[in-house]
Design a protein around this motif. Structure first.
Motif, short mmCIF file in Angstrom:
data_model
loop_
_atom_site.label_atom_id
_atom_site.label_comp_id
_atom_site.label_asym_id
_atom_site.label_seq_id
_atom_site.Cartn_x
_atom_site.Cartn_y
_atom_site.Cartn_z
N GLU A 1 12.51 -13.59 3.79
CA GLU A 1 11.79 -13.13 5.39
C GLU A 1 10.62 -12.80 5.00
OE1 GLU A 1 13.72 -8.99 6.31
OE2 GLU A 1 15.02 -9.78 4.69
N VAL A 2 9.76 -12.79 3.63
CA VAL A 2 8.27 -12.41 2.81
C VAL A 2 8.50 -13.10 1.99
CG1 VAL A 2 6.97 -9.87 1.29
CG2 VAL A 2 9.45 -10.20 2.62
N GLU A 3 6.62 -13.59 2.51
CA GLU A 3 5.44 -14.85 2.16
C GLU A 3 5.01 -14.02 1.26
OE1 GLU A 3 4.68 -18.48 2.62
OE2 GLU A 3 5.92 -17.63 3.48
N ASP A 4 4.19 -13.26 1.01
CA ASP A 4 4.03 -12.50 -0.20
C ASP A 4 3.65 -10.97 0.37
OD1 ASP A 4 1.67 -12.08 -1.97
OD2 ASP A 4 -0.11 -13.49 -0.72
N ILE A 5 3.22 -10.54 -1.05
CA ILE A 5 3.21 -8.84 -1.08
C ILE A 5 1.66 -8.15 -1.53
CG2 ILE A 5 3.57 -6.33 -1.57
CD1 ILE A 5 6.52 -8.11 -2.46
N PHE A 6 1.13 -7.56 -0.63
CA PHE A 6 -0.23 -7.40 -0.96
C PHE A 6 -0.85 -5.66 -1.06
CE2 PHE A 6 -0.90 -8.33 2.86
CZ PHE A 6 -2.06 -8.40 4.08
N THR A 7 -1.80 -5.33 -1.06
CA THR A 7 -2.24 -4.04 -1.61
C THR A 7 -3.54 -3.87 -0.86
OG1 THR A 7 -2.72 -3.88 -2.95
CG2 THR A 7 -0.62 -3.03 -2.89
N VAL A 8 -4.20 -2.99 0.00
CA VAL A 8 -5.49 -2.86 0.44
C VAL A 8 -6.04 -1.55 0.35
CG1 VAL A 8 -7.12 -2.91 2.39
CG2 VAL A 8 -4.27 -4.83 2.68
N PRO A 9 -6.91 -1.98 0.07
CA PRO A 9 -7.92 -0.38 -0.51
C PRO A 9 -8.05 0.66 0.75
CG PRO A 9 -8.77 -1.67 -2.32
CD PRO A 9 -7.50 -2.98 -1.31
N MET A 10 -8.16 2.25 0.62
CA MET A 10 -8.68 2.31 1.08
C MET A 10 -10.24 2.07 1.84
SD MET A 10 -6.01 4.42 3.40
CE MET A 10 -4.99 4.25 2.77
N LYS A 11 -11.21 2.05 1.12
CA LYS A 11 -12.21 2.13 1.05
C LYS A 11 -12.73 0.85 1.71
CE LYS A 11 -13.10 -0.03 -3.25
NZ LYS A 11 -13.34 -0.25 -4.61
N GLU A 12 -10.97 -0.04 1.56
CA GLU A 12 -11.87 -1.94 2.00
C GLU A 12 -11.01 -1.67 3.95
OE1 GLU A 12 -13.10 -4.07 1.27
OE2 GLU A 12 -13.28 -3.72 -0.59
N LEU A 13 -10.27 -0.53 4.50
CA LEU A 13 -9.64 -0.62 5.39
C LEU A 13 -11.29 0.92 5.53
CD1 LEU A 13 -6.10 0.75 4.45
CD2 LEU A 13 -6.98 -1.67 6.28
N CYS A 14 -12.06 1.06 5.22
CA CYS A 14 -12.83 2.07 6.39
C CYS A 14 -14.41 1.19 6.11
CB CYS A 14 -13.27 3.32 5.15
SG CYS A 14 -11.39 4.55 5.25
N HIS B 1 -14.26 -4.84 10.37
CA HIS B 1 -13.35 -4.23 11.59
C HIS B 1 -13.95 -5.16 12.22
CE1 HIS B 1 -13.39 0.33 10.42
NE2 HIS B 1 -12.17 -0.74 9.46
N GLY B 2 -12.65 -5.48 13.31
CA GLY B 2 -12.94 -6.44 14.65
C GLY B 2 -12.14 -6.06 15.60
N PHE C 1 -9.02 -8.79 5.34
CA PHE C 1 -9.05 -8.60 4.10
C PHE C 1 -8.69 -9.76 2.94
CE2 PHE C 1 -7.35 -6.84 -0.38
CZ PHE C 1 -8.45 -6.47 -0.81
N GLY C 2 -9.95 -10.43 2.31
CA GLY C 2 -9.28 -11.59 1.79
C GLY C 2 -9.21 -12.37 3.22
N LYS C 3 -8.19 -13.56 2.48
CA LYS C 3 -7.54 -14.77 3.58
C LYS C 3 -6.92 -13.48 4.83
CE LYS C 3 -3.78 -15.55 0.53
NZ LYS C 3 -3.04 -16.04 -0.67
N TYR C 4 -6.56 -12.38 4.84
CA TYR C 4 -5.48 -11.88 5.28
C TYR C 4 -6.11 -11.35 6.65
CZ TYR C 4 -2.84 -11.50 1.08
OH TYR C 4 -1.99 -11.81 -0.23
N THR C 5 -5.34 -11.11 7.60
CA THR C 5 -5.83 -10.43 9.02
C THR C 5 -4.70 -9.56 9.66
OG1 THR C 5 -7.02 -12.27 10.04
CG2 THR C 5 -6.90 -10.45 11.43
N ILE C 6 -4.91 -8.24 9.66
CA ILE C 6 -3.87 -7.24 9.85
C ILE C 6 -4.37 -6.68 11.69
CG2 ILE C 6 -3.03 -5.00 9.69
CD1 ILE C 6 -4.61 -4.97 6.87
N TRP C 7 -3.29 -7.07 12.48
CA TRP C 7 -3.63 -6.57 14.51
C TRP C 7 -2.65 -6.92 14.44
CZ3 TRP C 7 -2.51 -10.83 18.05
CH2 TRP C 7 -1.47 -11.78 17.12
N GLY C 8 -2.37 -6.85 15.91
CA GLY C 8 -0.73 -6.09 16.89
C GLY C 8 -0.34 -5.03 16.80
#
Length: 223
Positions: free
Chosen positions: A143-156, A161-162, A178-185
């Motif tokens: 089910e999972v290709e990768d697990i990663f964490t994003v620091p609050m300061k990067e989300l802020c 942002h887009g 965040f790096g190679k990752y895109t968080i959307w939807g």
């Protein structure tokens, strides 16, 4: 790292109480359509501390999955018969990333969110992964290709942002990179709603309109 982003501040009793109070003020994001059959799922919005920074944990879904393959998501899945939303999210979190349910400190349920297919109802559950060590997590290879964490300061960071504009629904959805990752939807929307509740306005400023994405740009390719 400023003191404002420190675990001692962001994960304090006062911060938790403020976050929970803010969550309770959020509206529901689902249509009241009693006539159609619904599928119910729950996802964990998992706070954790990595290298003395408060982060959110995400998974990259396997490219072999039938639905939403290769996309970023929170741990979670469908609620089985006889399960509560919390039962399901604890089970799914253990199955997907190998984190023990007894070490998840549940904070609050966020309002339900309707999936884009209008048949999926999602229950986001905010919780803290206590004593988490990323190196000890065991992903479900199916089910999972990768697990990663994003620091609050990067989300802020507004540089990350887009937005995506859905023309038919006339909806603008937040996008975080965040790096190679895109968080959307739906995951991007839940992230934004949570950050609004969790962080003071002085920390969480956003500028989603600074960059526009298309569906083609956001649909996953092999990372």
């Amino acid at each position: 790292m400023t003191m404002s982003f420190s675990p001692q501040v962001l994960l304090s009793k006062v911060a938790r109480e403020r976050c929970i109070a803010n969550i309770k003020e959020l509206p529901k994001f689902a249509l009241n359509d009693e006539g159609s059959k619904k599928t119910y799922a729950s996802v964990l919005v998992p706070l954790c501390v990595v290298k003395e920074e408060v982060c959110l944990l995400y998974t990259l879904r396997s490219s072999n999955l039938k639905n939403h393959s290769g996309q970023v998501s929170f741990p979670g899945g469908k609620i089985d018969e006889g399960e509560t939303e919390i039962d399901a999210v604890l089970r799914e979190t253990h199955e997907e990333i190998g984190f023990n349910a007894r070490d998840v400190e549940i904070w609050e349920k966020m309002p339900i969110i309707q999936g884009r297919n209008k048949e999926m109802i999602i229950h986001p559950i905010v919780g803290v992964l206590n004593n988490m060590n990323v190196d000890n997590l065991v992903r479900s290879v199916d089910e999972v290709e990768d697990i990663f964490t994003v620091p609050m300061k990067e989300l802020c960071n507004i540089e990350n942002h887009g937005h995506l504009k859905l023309q038919r629904e006339k909806i603008i959805l937040p996008v975080y990179t965040f790096g190679k990752y895109t968080i959307w939807g739906i995951t991007g929307m839940i992230t934004h709603l949570f950050l609004q509740c969790f962080l003071p306005e002085s920390l969480y400023t956003n500028d989603f309109m600074r960059k526009k994405y298309t569906i083609g740009e956001l649909m996953p390719s092999k990372i």
